[in-house]
Design an enzyme around this catalytic site. Sequence first.
Site, PDB file in Angstrom:
ATOM      1  N   LYS A  16      42.052  52.267 -47.286  1.00  0.00           N
ATOM      2  CA  LYS A  16      41.165  52.382 -48.444  1.00  0.00           C
ATOM      3  C   LYS A  16      41.306  53.781 -49.037  1.00  0.00           C
ATOM      4  O   LYS A  16      41.158  54.781 -48.317  1.00  0.00           O
ATOM      5  CB  LYS A  16      39.735  52.152 -47.957  1.00  0.00           C
ATOM      6  CG  LYS A  16      38.832  51.421 -48.913  1.00  0.00           C
ATOM      7  CD  LYS A  16      37.538  51.076 -48.183  1.00  0.00           C
ATOM      8  CE  LYS A  16      36.481  50.551 -49.113  1.00  0.00           C
ATOM      9  NZ  LYS A  16      35.198  50.376 -48.411  1.00  0.00           N
TER      10      LYS A  16
HETATM   11  O1  G3P Z   1      31.900  48.344 -50.049  1.00  0.00           O
HETATM   12  C1  G3P Z   1      31.251  49.410 -50.662  1.00  0.00           C
HETATM   13  C2  G3P Z   1      29.821  49.337 -50.323  1.00  0.00           C
HETATM   14  O2  G3P Z   1      29.647  49.636 -48.983  1.00  0.00           O
HETATM   15  C3  G3P Z   1      28.922  50.185 -51.112  1.00  0.00           C
HETATM   16  O3  G3P Z   1      27.687  49.586 -51.052  1.00  0.00           O
HETATM   17  O4  G3P Z   1      25.271  49.448 -51.204  1.00  0.00           O
HETATM   18  O5  G3P Z   1      26.367  51.620 -50.591  1.00  0.00           O
HETATM   19  O6  G3P Z   1      26.499  50.747 -52.920  1.00  0.00           O
HETATM   20  P1  G3P Z   1      26.384  50.409 -51.457  1.00  0.00           P
END
Ligand code: G3P
Length: 217
Positions: free
Chosen positions: A83
Amino acid sequence: MKFFVDTADTDAIAELNDLGMVDGVTTNPSLIFKSGRDIKEVTKQICDMVSGPVSAETVALDADGMIAEGRELAKIADNITIKVPLTWAGLKACKVLSGEGRMVNVTLCFSANQALLAAKAGATFISPFIGRLDDLNLDGMDLIEEIRTIYDNYDFETEILAASIRSVNHMKEAALIGADVATAPPNVIKAMANHALTDKGLDAFLKDWEKTGQKIL
Ligand code: G3P
């Protein structure tokens, strides 16, 4: 739509994996921090459990650093997806690493133009962050729709991996638009099974069953 689980919690992955709900896993530095575990050790355990792609994120800011870290992470298992962030350096690293035949997930995507660049750089997955756009009073799903249109217009093979999913409605909308993959926290995937009418109907059935005085076993 494939389901990836967005977590480094191996117990949660195992529970969903037993039901055949896990097509892959995504992690990021915040999720590794939350797990309290060593990145290589926990990622190896996940790769041993899940046969699909497992994303492990680089943290260098320059392309050479990302490439070196990506190659190191790829040694963990054959199903590692490297990634990298959607920066100019990340695109350079994507081009090199995908040219070596490695899976690359370009993350932190917030615009259709960024997604177009990632596809041109050979990304295996593009990760548009729905929830974080919604947080700014924008509509993250508009972005998924735009990328779907652009990728279909030109037959790009890069898969749209809807990320930063926060709700069951995000899952439904991503599937309706035609995202190739959605990565969601385990609780969101489990909540997809919930419906108040299911609970109400089950309650009524059980009350009537009790009145019959019968037993199945
Ligand atoms: O895959 C990316 C994700 O983990 C981000 O999620 O909820 O931290 O915006 P969030």
